[in-house]
Motif scaffolding. Sequence first.
Motif, PDB file in Angstrom:
ATOM      1  N   TRP A  46       0.844  -1.199   0.000  1.00  0.00           N
ATOM      2  CA  TRP A  46       0.000   0.000   0.000  1.00  0.00           C
ATOM      3  C   TRP A  46       0.880   1.249   0.000  1.00  0.00           C
ATOM      4  O   TRP A  46       0.898   2.035   0.951  1.00  0.00           O
ATOM      5  CB  TRP A  46      -0.906  -0.028   1.226  1.00  0.00           C
ATOM      6  N   TRP A  51       3.205   8.162  -0.461  1.00  0.00           N
ATOM      7  CA  TRP A  51       2.414   8.439  -1.660  1.00  0.00           C
ATOM      8  C   TRP A  51       3.104   9.361  -2.665  1.00  0.00           C
ATOM      9  O   TRP A  51       2.464   9.816  -3.596  1.00  0.00           O
ATOM     10  CB  TRP A  51       1.066   9.042  -1.259  1.00  0.00           C
ATOM     11  N   VAL A  77      -4.879   6.114  -7.605  1.00  0.00           N
ATOM     12  CA  VAL A  77      -6.131   5.850  -6.899  1.00  0.00           C
ATOM     13  C   VAL A  77      -7.215   6.741  -7.501  1.00  0.00           C
ATOM     14  O   VAL A  77      -6.963   7.895  -7.820  1.00  0.00           O
ATOM     15  CB  VAL A  77      -5.994   6.132  -5.383  1.00  0.00           C
ATOM     16  N   ILE A  84     -14.115   3.391  -4.664  1.00  0.00           N
ATOM     17  CA  ILE A  84     -12.688   3.684  -4.591  1.00  0.00           C
ATOM     18  C   ILE A  84     -11.965   2.649  -5.440  1.00  0.00           C
ATOM     19  O   ILE A  84     -12.197   1.441  -5.290  1.00  0.00           O
ATOM     20  CB  ILE A  84     -12.182   3.608  -3.137  1.00  0.00           C
ATOM     21  N   ILE A 124       1.595   0.934  -6.015  1.00  0.00           N
ATOM     22  CA  ILE A 124       0.319   1.489  -6.484  1.00  0.00           C
ATOM     23  C   ILE A 124       0.579   2.581  -7.501  1.00  0.00           C
ATOM     24  O   ILE A 124       1.365   3.505  -7.261  1.00  0.00           O
ATOM     25  CB  ILE A 124      -0.516   2.010  -5.295  1.00  0.00           C
ATOM     26  N   PHE A 130      -4.050  10.930  -7.022  1.00  0.00           N
ATOM     27  CA  PHE A 130      -5.392  10.565  -6.558  1.00  0.00           C
ATOM     28  C   PHE A 130      -6.385  11.344  -7.410  1.00  0.00           C
ATOM     29  O   PHE A 130      -6.446  12.569  -7.346  1.00  0.00           O
ATOM     30  CB  PHE A 130      -5.580  10.913  -5.079  1.00  0.00           C
ATOM     31  N   VAL A 184      -8.051   5.998   2.852  1.00  0.00           N
ATOM     32  CA  VAL A 184      -7.224   5.227   1.915  1.00  0.00           C
ATOM     33  C   VAL A 184      -5.745   5.475   2.173  1.00  0.00           C
ATOM     34  O   VAL A 184      -4.929   4.550   2.118  1.00  0.00           O
ATOM     35  CB  VAL A 184      -7.568   5.600   0.458  1.00  0.00           C
ATOM     36  N   VAL A 243      -8.250   1.260  -6.525  1.00  0.00           N
ATOM     37  CA  VAL A 243      -6.800   1.244  -6.287  1.00  0.00           C
ATOM     38  C   VAL A 243      -6.174   0.449  -7.428  1.00  0.00           C
ATOM     39  O   VAL A 243      -6.374  -0.764  -7.542  1.00  0.00           O
ATOM     40  CB  VAL A 243      -6.463   0.614  -4.923  1.00  0.00           C
TER      41      VAL A 243
END
Length: 487
Positions: free
Chosen positions: A204, A325, A212, A345, A209, A330, A250, A347
């Motif tokens: 995460w 992040w 999002v 949401i 990732i 996002f 999140v 991901v």
Amino acid sequence: MTFSASKLLLFGATGDLSQRMLLPSLCALTSDGLLPANIEVIGTARSEHTDESFRNFAAAALEKFLPSGRQIEIDPFLSRLRYQDLDASTPEGFDALAKCVGLVGTNEDEGLSIFLSTAPSLFEPTIKGLAANGLAPNETGGNVRIGLEKPLGTDLATSCQINDAVAGAFPENRIFRIDHYLGKETVQNLLALRFANILFEPLWNAAHIDHVQITVAETVGLESRAGYYDGSGALRDMVQNHMLQLLALVAMEPPTSFDATAVRDEKVKVLRALRHVAANETVTGQYKAGAINGGAVPGYDEELGRDSDTETFVAIKAHIDNWRWKGVPFYLRTGKRLPERTTEIIVKFRNVPFSIFEGRGAKTLPNTLVIGIQPRENIRLSLMAKVPGLDRGGIRLRQVPLDIAMPDAFAGPERRIAYERLLLDLVEGDQTLFVRRDEVEAQWHWIDAIRETWAEEGMTPKTYTAGSWGPSASIALAERDGVTWHE
């Protein structure tokens, strides 16, 4: 000191929110034996009612709005209702309300919880009236707490003004700022998904990732909210509260425990780390006439009855400037008169760094986690799998979904209204699913900066046809990064 309220005072008791959500939620909680056995529910509003006529009013609302499929007894709840009319804009009448409520106890099983669902202009006079008549803890030392329904201001300055007024009579540990999205099961399940499964948390972060997406789409137009909505718009009505709370859940770091202080400490860190949004990272829109579900609907100006520059659609590319992040966009999107009602949401994970299957003609796709919040609560994880066959012409891969539909996975527990959870927590004093003042102010700080950018750049909403997914510029906002909105 913690206490469980023996009295619940509902401001705005004859309003739309009360009829649709509050009275049905309290009735369901009473029927299930979850509220204290001795609790009284006292309604107040401008409307003139006796106890009996208010019970009849509540019975009509329950008949219309109680969720179907649940066995809910109505009479035990109706017997707990009382009523005192009040014009909260003037000091007169609060003494009669205080007499109706009665003495506020100091024992653990005695106390008063207040739910304030009124126009923002009434917050200050209401708090003054409560404090002046012994219905606030700073005056009495008694067991009193207050729940505040949004909107809490229209910008940072007005929000601070409201919060200062409330803080003058209630300490922060007695203030419960409500965002009903936090009462939804799937929103709460997001924390369980992240922090109760070792599968997700190690991945995460920015290393695994790609981006999002958070979408809150509505098919409805103004309905009965024209006056409020035209002065607010999509950014302040939806992004400032619901969407930023979803983003914070999140993106937050693991809290040290599942209690109010620890969870909210981590959320506010995320909100403070939000980067200023540039003009080319946001799109606004306003719907024109079109069709929803096969039926013609008017444009916003037609529905409002006059020309307006209020946005009914917003898309934003946001960034959180922290280690976890850094570099992960996002994408936030919300609007009215969109093709379907959905809150979800997405991901999107990064693709595998090297595919051993390319030489066999197979293409891998990134894993995607879809967290559906409404109208259907579900969690879906897409995985790559081999298509059955002998593969003489090459291996074939295809995405397959792993679905967890909440009603199917948990067939026993009944699906509850979001306000049931929040009202029960207000009565019992658990602040975990409520919003702290520093969270609200961090949200407004970010939102105000976006509105300032719009004003400086002279940005006005682009039109989009009702029944579409918003202005074409919102599609370009994502596609220039190689991203496609999930639809």
